[in-house]
Design an enzyme around this catalytic site. Structure first.
Site: not given
Length: 299
Positions: A39, A139, A230, A232, A265
């Protein structure tokens, strides 16, 4: 005292490792299975705690074994937890497939995460307003996130220029509804999308550096103040509206990536850390944070 509050999601991750991501209708023989704690909210909270930040997780779980197990795990890692239980919805889960290259596909069933209400956030108000930074993702329920961000914005307006203001950070993932997600972006001080989410928010291509820069400036015109995009393994774009600048922070290529699940995250959690301890949002120090963070995550 809590320094950073995360109002976000808990997901119990069920991870299957396979040679490749299966195509539609295919049954594929995998190599390994893991049950992990995930999460976006909890991932970012744990990253902050691992860096020494006093962090509290404000969340909602189901009245089931997954929720109880997750809360115990967070508390064992030193994260303070203020949780509510939904009587019928399950704790959130994620079904993840990871291939031999570390790429993944994820299906999320958010469960109790989506049931956070205005009353829930109001009940957390006193604790939230004691923090220096409040972190949200997309989320949990939209009303839960918007109430949290609006609560802080109202507080900052009331205390004025000389009062103790709270910084809000919003990670707009996933972008289920671009319109409502954009409205949440406009309530936050700092917005942290990836290039795909940036494209969905602006309805603009983000395949090249020039296109990403243009999309960031489009969000400036819509009212966003500071963005961290971001990319990657390539690095990140940092942009701020006050001087209409966008800077590309290039990261050396990652050559031995094992698994990218949760890497974003962790990356964002490290950025929150730099904002909290150094109050640097847009300068060379953030470049150093991003640079070393990629090596911590991927190597």
């Amino acid at each position: 005292m809590t320094e950073v509050a995360v109002v976000g999601s808990l997901m119990m991750d069920f991870v299957a490792y396979a040679p490749r991501i299966p195509i539609i209708g295919e049954t594929l023989l995998g190599s390994n299975f893991e049950k992990n704690f995930g999460g976006k909210g909890a991932n970012q909270a744990v990253m902050l705690r691992n860096l020494g930040v006093n962090v509290s997780m404000f969340c909602k779980v189901g009245n089931d074994s997954f929720g109880a197990e997750y809360i115990t795990s967070l508390q064992g890692m030193g994260v303070k937890v203020q949780t509510l239980k939904h009587p019928t919805e399950s704790t959130g889960i994620a079904c993840i497939t990871v291939d031999n290259s570390g790429n993944n596909s994820i299906v999320i069933i958010a469960g109790a995460n989506t049931t956070v209400t205005v009353d829930d956030v109001t009940g957390w108000k006193d604790a939230l307003l004691q923090c220096k930074i409040i972190v949200c993702q997309n989320e949990i329920s939209t009303i839960g996130t918007s109430t949290t961000l609006s609560l802080v914005r109202e507080h900052n307006t009331q205390v004025g220029e000389k009062g103790r203001k709270i910084t809000t950070v919003f990670n707009p993932a996933p972008v289920n509804d671009p319109k409502s997600c954009l409205e949440l972006c406009l309530l936050a001080d700092i917005v942290c999308p990836n290039e795909v989410e940036l494209s969905m928010l602006t309805d603009m291509p983000t395949n090249t550096d020039e296109e990403i820069s243009a999309a960031v400036k489009q969000l400036f015109t819509m009212g966003c103040e500071t963005l961290v995009v971001t990319l990657g393994g390539r690095g990140a774009f940092l942009g701020r509206r006050s001087n209409n600048t966008v800077e590309f922070l290039r990261i050396p290529p990652v050559t031995n990536c094992i698994d990218t699940v949760g890497a974003g995250d962790c990356f964002i959690g490290m950025y929150y850390y730099s904002v909290y301890y150094y109050e640097y949002i847009f300068n060379l120090y953030v470049y150093n944070i991003l640079y070393y963070m990629y090596y911590i995550i991927y190597y």
